[in-house]
Scaffold this motif. Structure first.
Motif, PDB file in Angstrom:
ATOM      1  N   THR A  75      62.710  73.023  12.648  1.00 27.44           N
ATOM      2  CA  THR A  75      61.464  72.388  13.032  1.00 27.44           C
ATOM      3  C   THR A  75      61.803  71.060  13.695  1.00 27.44           C
ATOM      4  O   THR A  75      62.606  70.301  13.193  1.00 27.44           O
ATOM      5  N   GLU A  76      61.178  70.779  14.826  1.00 31.53           N
ATOM      6  CA  GLU A  76      61.467  69.526  15.538  1.00 31.53           C
ATOM      7  C   GLU A  76      60.861  68.323  14.851  1.00 31.53           C
ATOM      8  O   GLU A  76      59.703  68.354  14.422  1.00 31.53           O
ATOM      9  N   SER A  78      60.883  63.789  15.319  1.00 34.21           N
ATOM     10  CA  SER A  78      61.266  62.773  16.297  1.00 34.21           C
ATOM     11  C   SER A  78      61.354  61.435  15.583  1.00 34.21           C
ATOM     12  O   SER A  78      60.412  61.002  14.915  1.00 34.21           O
TER      13      SER A  78
ATOM     14  N   ILE B  28      57.404  58.585  14.575  1.00 32.63           N
ATOM     15  CA  ILE B  28      56.057  58.736  15.103  1.00 32.63           C
ATOM     16  C   ILE B  28      55.853  60.204  15.423  1.00 32.63           C
ATOM     17  O   ILE B  28      56.638  60.809  16.143  1.00 32.63           O
ATOM     18  N   GLU B  35      52.862  72.514  15.887  1.00 37.12           N
ATOM     19  CA  GLU B  35      53.767  72.953  14.821  1.00 37.12           C
ATOM     20  C   GLU B  35      54.670  71.838  14.304  1.00 37.12           C
ATOM     21  O   GLU B  35      55.592  72.089  13.558  1.00 37.12           O
ATOM     22  N   LYS B  36      54.467  70.590  14.744  1.00 38.97           N
ATOM     23  CA  LYS B  36      55.274  69.479  14.252  1.00 38.97           C
ATOM     24  C   LYS B  36      54.966  69.232  12.780  1.00 38.97           C
ATOM     25  O   LYS B  36      53.827  69.408  12.341  1.00 38.97           O
ATOM     26  N   PRO B  37      55.983  68.786  11.978  1.00 43.16           N
ATOM     27  CA  PRO B  37      55.700  68.514  10.564  1.00 43.16           C
ATOM     28  C   PRO B  37      54.799  67.300  10.406  1.00 43.16           C
ATOM     29  O   PRO B  37      54.698  66.452  11.295  1.00 43.16           O
ATOM     30  N   LEU B  68      57.945  64.501   4.622  1.00 44.52           N
ATOM     31  CA  LEU B  68      57.538  65.327   5.753  1.00 44.52           C
ATOM     32  C   LEU B  68      57.249  66.728   5.241  1.00 44.52           C
ATOM     33  O   LEU B  68      57.972  67.245   4.405  1.00 44.52           O
TER      34      LEU B  68
END
Lengths: 96, 96, 96, 96, 96, 96, 96
Positions: A75-76, A78, B28, B35-37, B68
């Motif tokens: 999972t990405e 950042s 951030i 689909e980002k956590p 997360l």
């Protein structure tokens, strides 16, 4: 390279390598390849998964390892402008 | 932050972070990400799951941890006007 | 509140709370909520599930506990005009 | 033949044999065969999988073994111009 | 009530109650109910299932128990003109 | 009859019997039969599967055994012009 | 009645009863019944399945037992003109 995030259980965080990089082993993974594994560097590891017996099963990879992983693994996330992947250790195919 | 609800087994309750917040690690997570956590704070934890051997497998997260978790993890509950998520500890990806 | 039915293994019987009730913790679950968990009181518990080692794994909830459970958990039964739900303990999310 | 990549857990790296080759055992696998297994040489092996008891389960194949594997086993990788397959040991059917 | 058939492992044989019957606990299960559990009497039990450890896991129900079971549980058998259901003990929800 | 290929883990290699053959037990399996099991001779066996406890679970069949196996069991291999099947021991139904 | 075929592991061979037969228990299974279990006699049993601990789990049925089994259980085999079914012991519902 390392970051301050602690993956849980058997998860690891990987910094994907730039597409044009070339490893010591000389692996080149053309970005046109379909389903080819990806390459990156491990930047954080979890403490390991608990077995059914309650024993801690430590990860086999270490921070700093160059690894291959499946194209759709993880999972990405950042962090400070950098992109990482958080995946299970079992998504990692090999250490370069 | 903590609440008086006791999650069962390996479940935890998380207070989702406001979308515009920024963690110490500087993560951030743009709300346009697919689909980002997601990020939040653990406000209650269960006693842990019993393994097949009858051993109590204690959770690795603690109340107060910034975590997360996957975008679709957990079930929404609402306590005194505040929204929380109740999820399994395995839905948590990392501690920030 | 308790009833004379004995759930088997890891099952429990729950008396669903009336929709407009409010718990000590102040949880209000609007009945318009989609997929929101439900609240009720445990009125009977089984002896527990047998582990693969043959050990009895006792339930963590007790008769009298106010609990949250998933919207579609359990099977309806009706005793002397009252409706109950019989479900597995793992369908219970938290104790209030 | 061996390469410097370390497969993880129960994975092995195999160098596929050229289609026209013939083994000591005389196996010929016509490339028109549908679903027929493939032949190759093991060039790297992992340390083995951890069992639920935490015991290391060492691979039964060794570097240098000529092996048969299923037609769709593994993931292709390419090292210094050579193509290899990285697969789980359980994808290997037999040692020639 | 008992019959001379010996269910294997964790199976039990149940004589379904007539639809209009009323138990001591006063349960009435209207036959118009969709997916409501059914009621019956246990007339034969197996010796129990062997766990992976080889331990015999004895059934918790006994011959003569009035039980609730899921509407679609078990397989119908017919002995001397009477209909019974043979099911796994895990299909039984509760003892009345 | 035996061949020099070593099946891995719980796999065995079987030489299928000619369709018109008749065993000592007198089994005739008409080739018009749909889904009927097939007959053959075991020509090579693996060392056995490792259990989760790390114990080697030796195969129960031996080289030379005449066996029955499911019609679609195994993968075809061809050695020096002869066709064999490589299958898991659990695909073998019985020893004749 | 017994035959010279040795089922492997937890398999048993059953000689199906003629449709019009009546057992001592008086079971009559009308052949118009849909999904009703079938009746037969055990004519051969395997040595049992190995548990994950490597212990042999002996079958609970014996040669000569009259048994009930599911309508679609097992695989047909034919020995000297007689039809049998080879099935796993877990396909057997009860001993008559």
């Amino acid at each position: 390279m390392s970051i301050s995030i602690k993956p849980l259980a058997d998860r690891v965080i990987v910094a994907p390598a730039a597409a044009e990089e070339k490893t010591k082993s000389g692996i080149i993974i053309p970005d046109t390849a379909k389903e080819k594994p990806q390459r990156g560097e491990v930047v954080a590891i979890g403490e390991g998964k608990l077995s059914e017996q309650g024993a801690l099963m430590k990860p086999q990879v270490q921070v700093g390892d160059q690894v291959l992983y499946g194209k759709y693994a993880g999972t990405e996330i950042s962090v400070e402008g950098n992109d990482y992947l958080i995946m299970r250790e079992s998504d990692i195919l090999a250490i370069l």
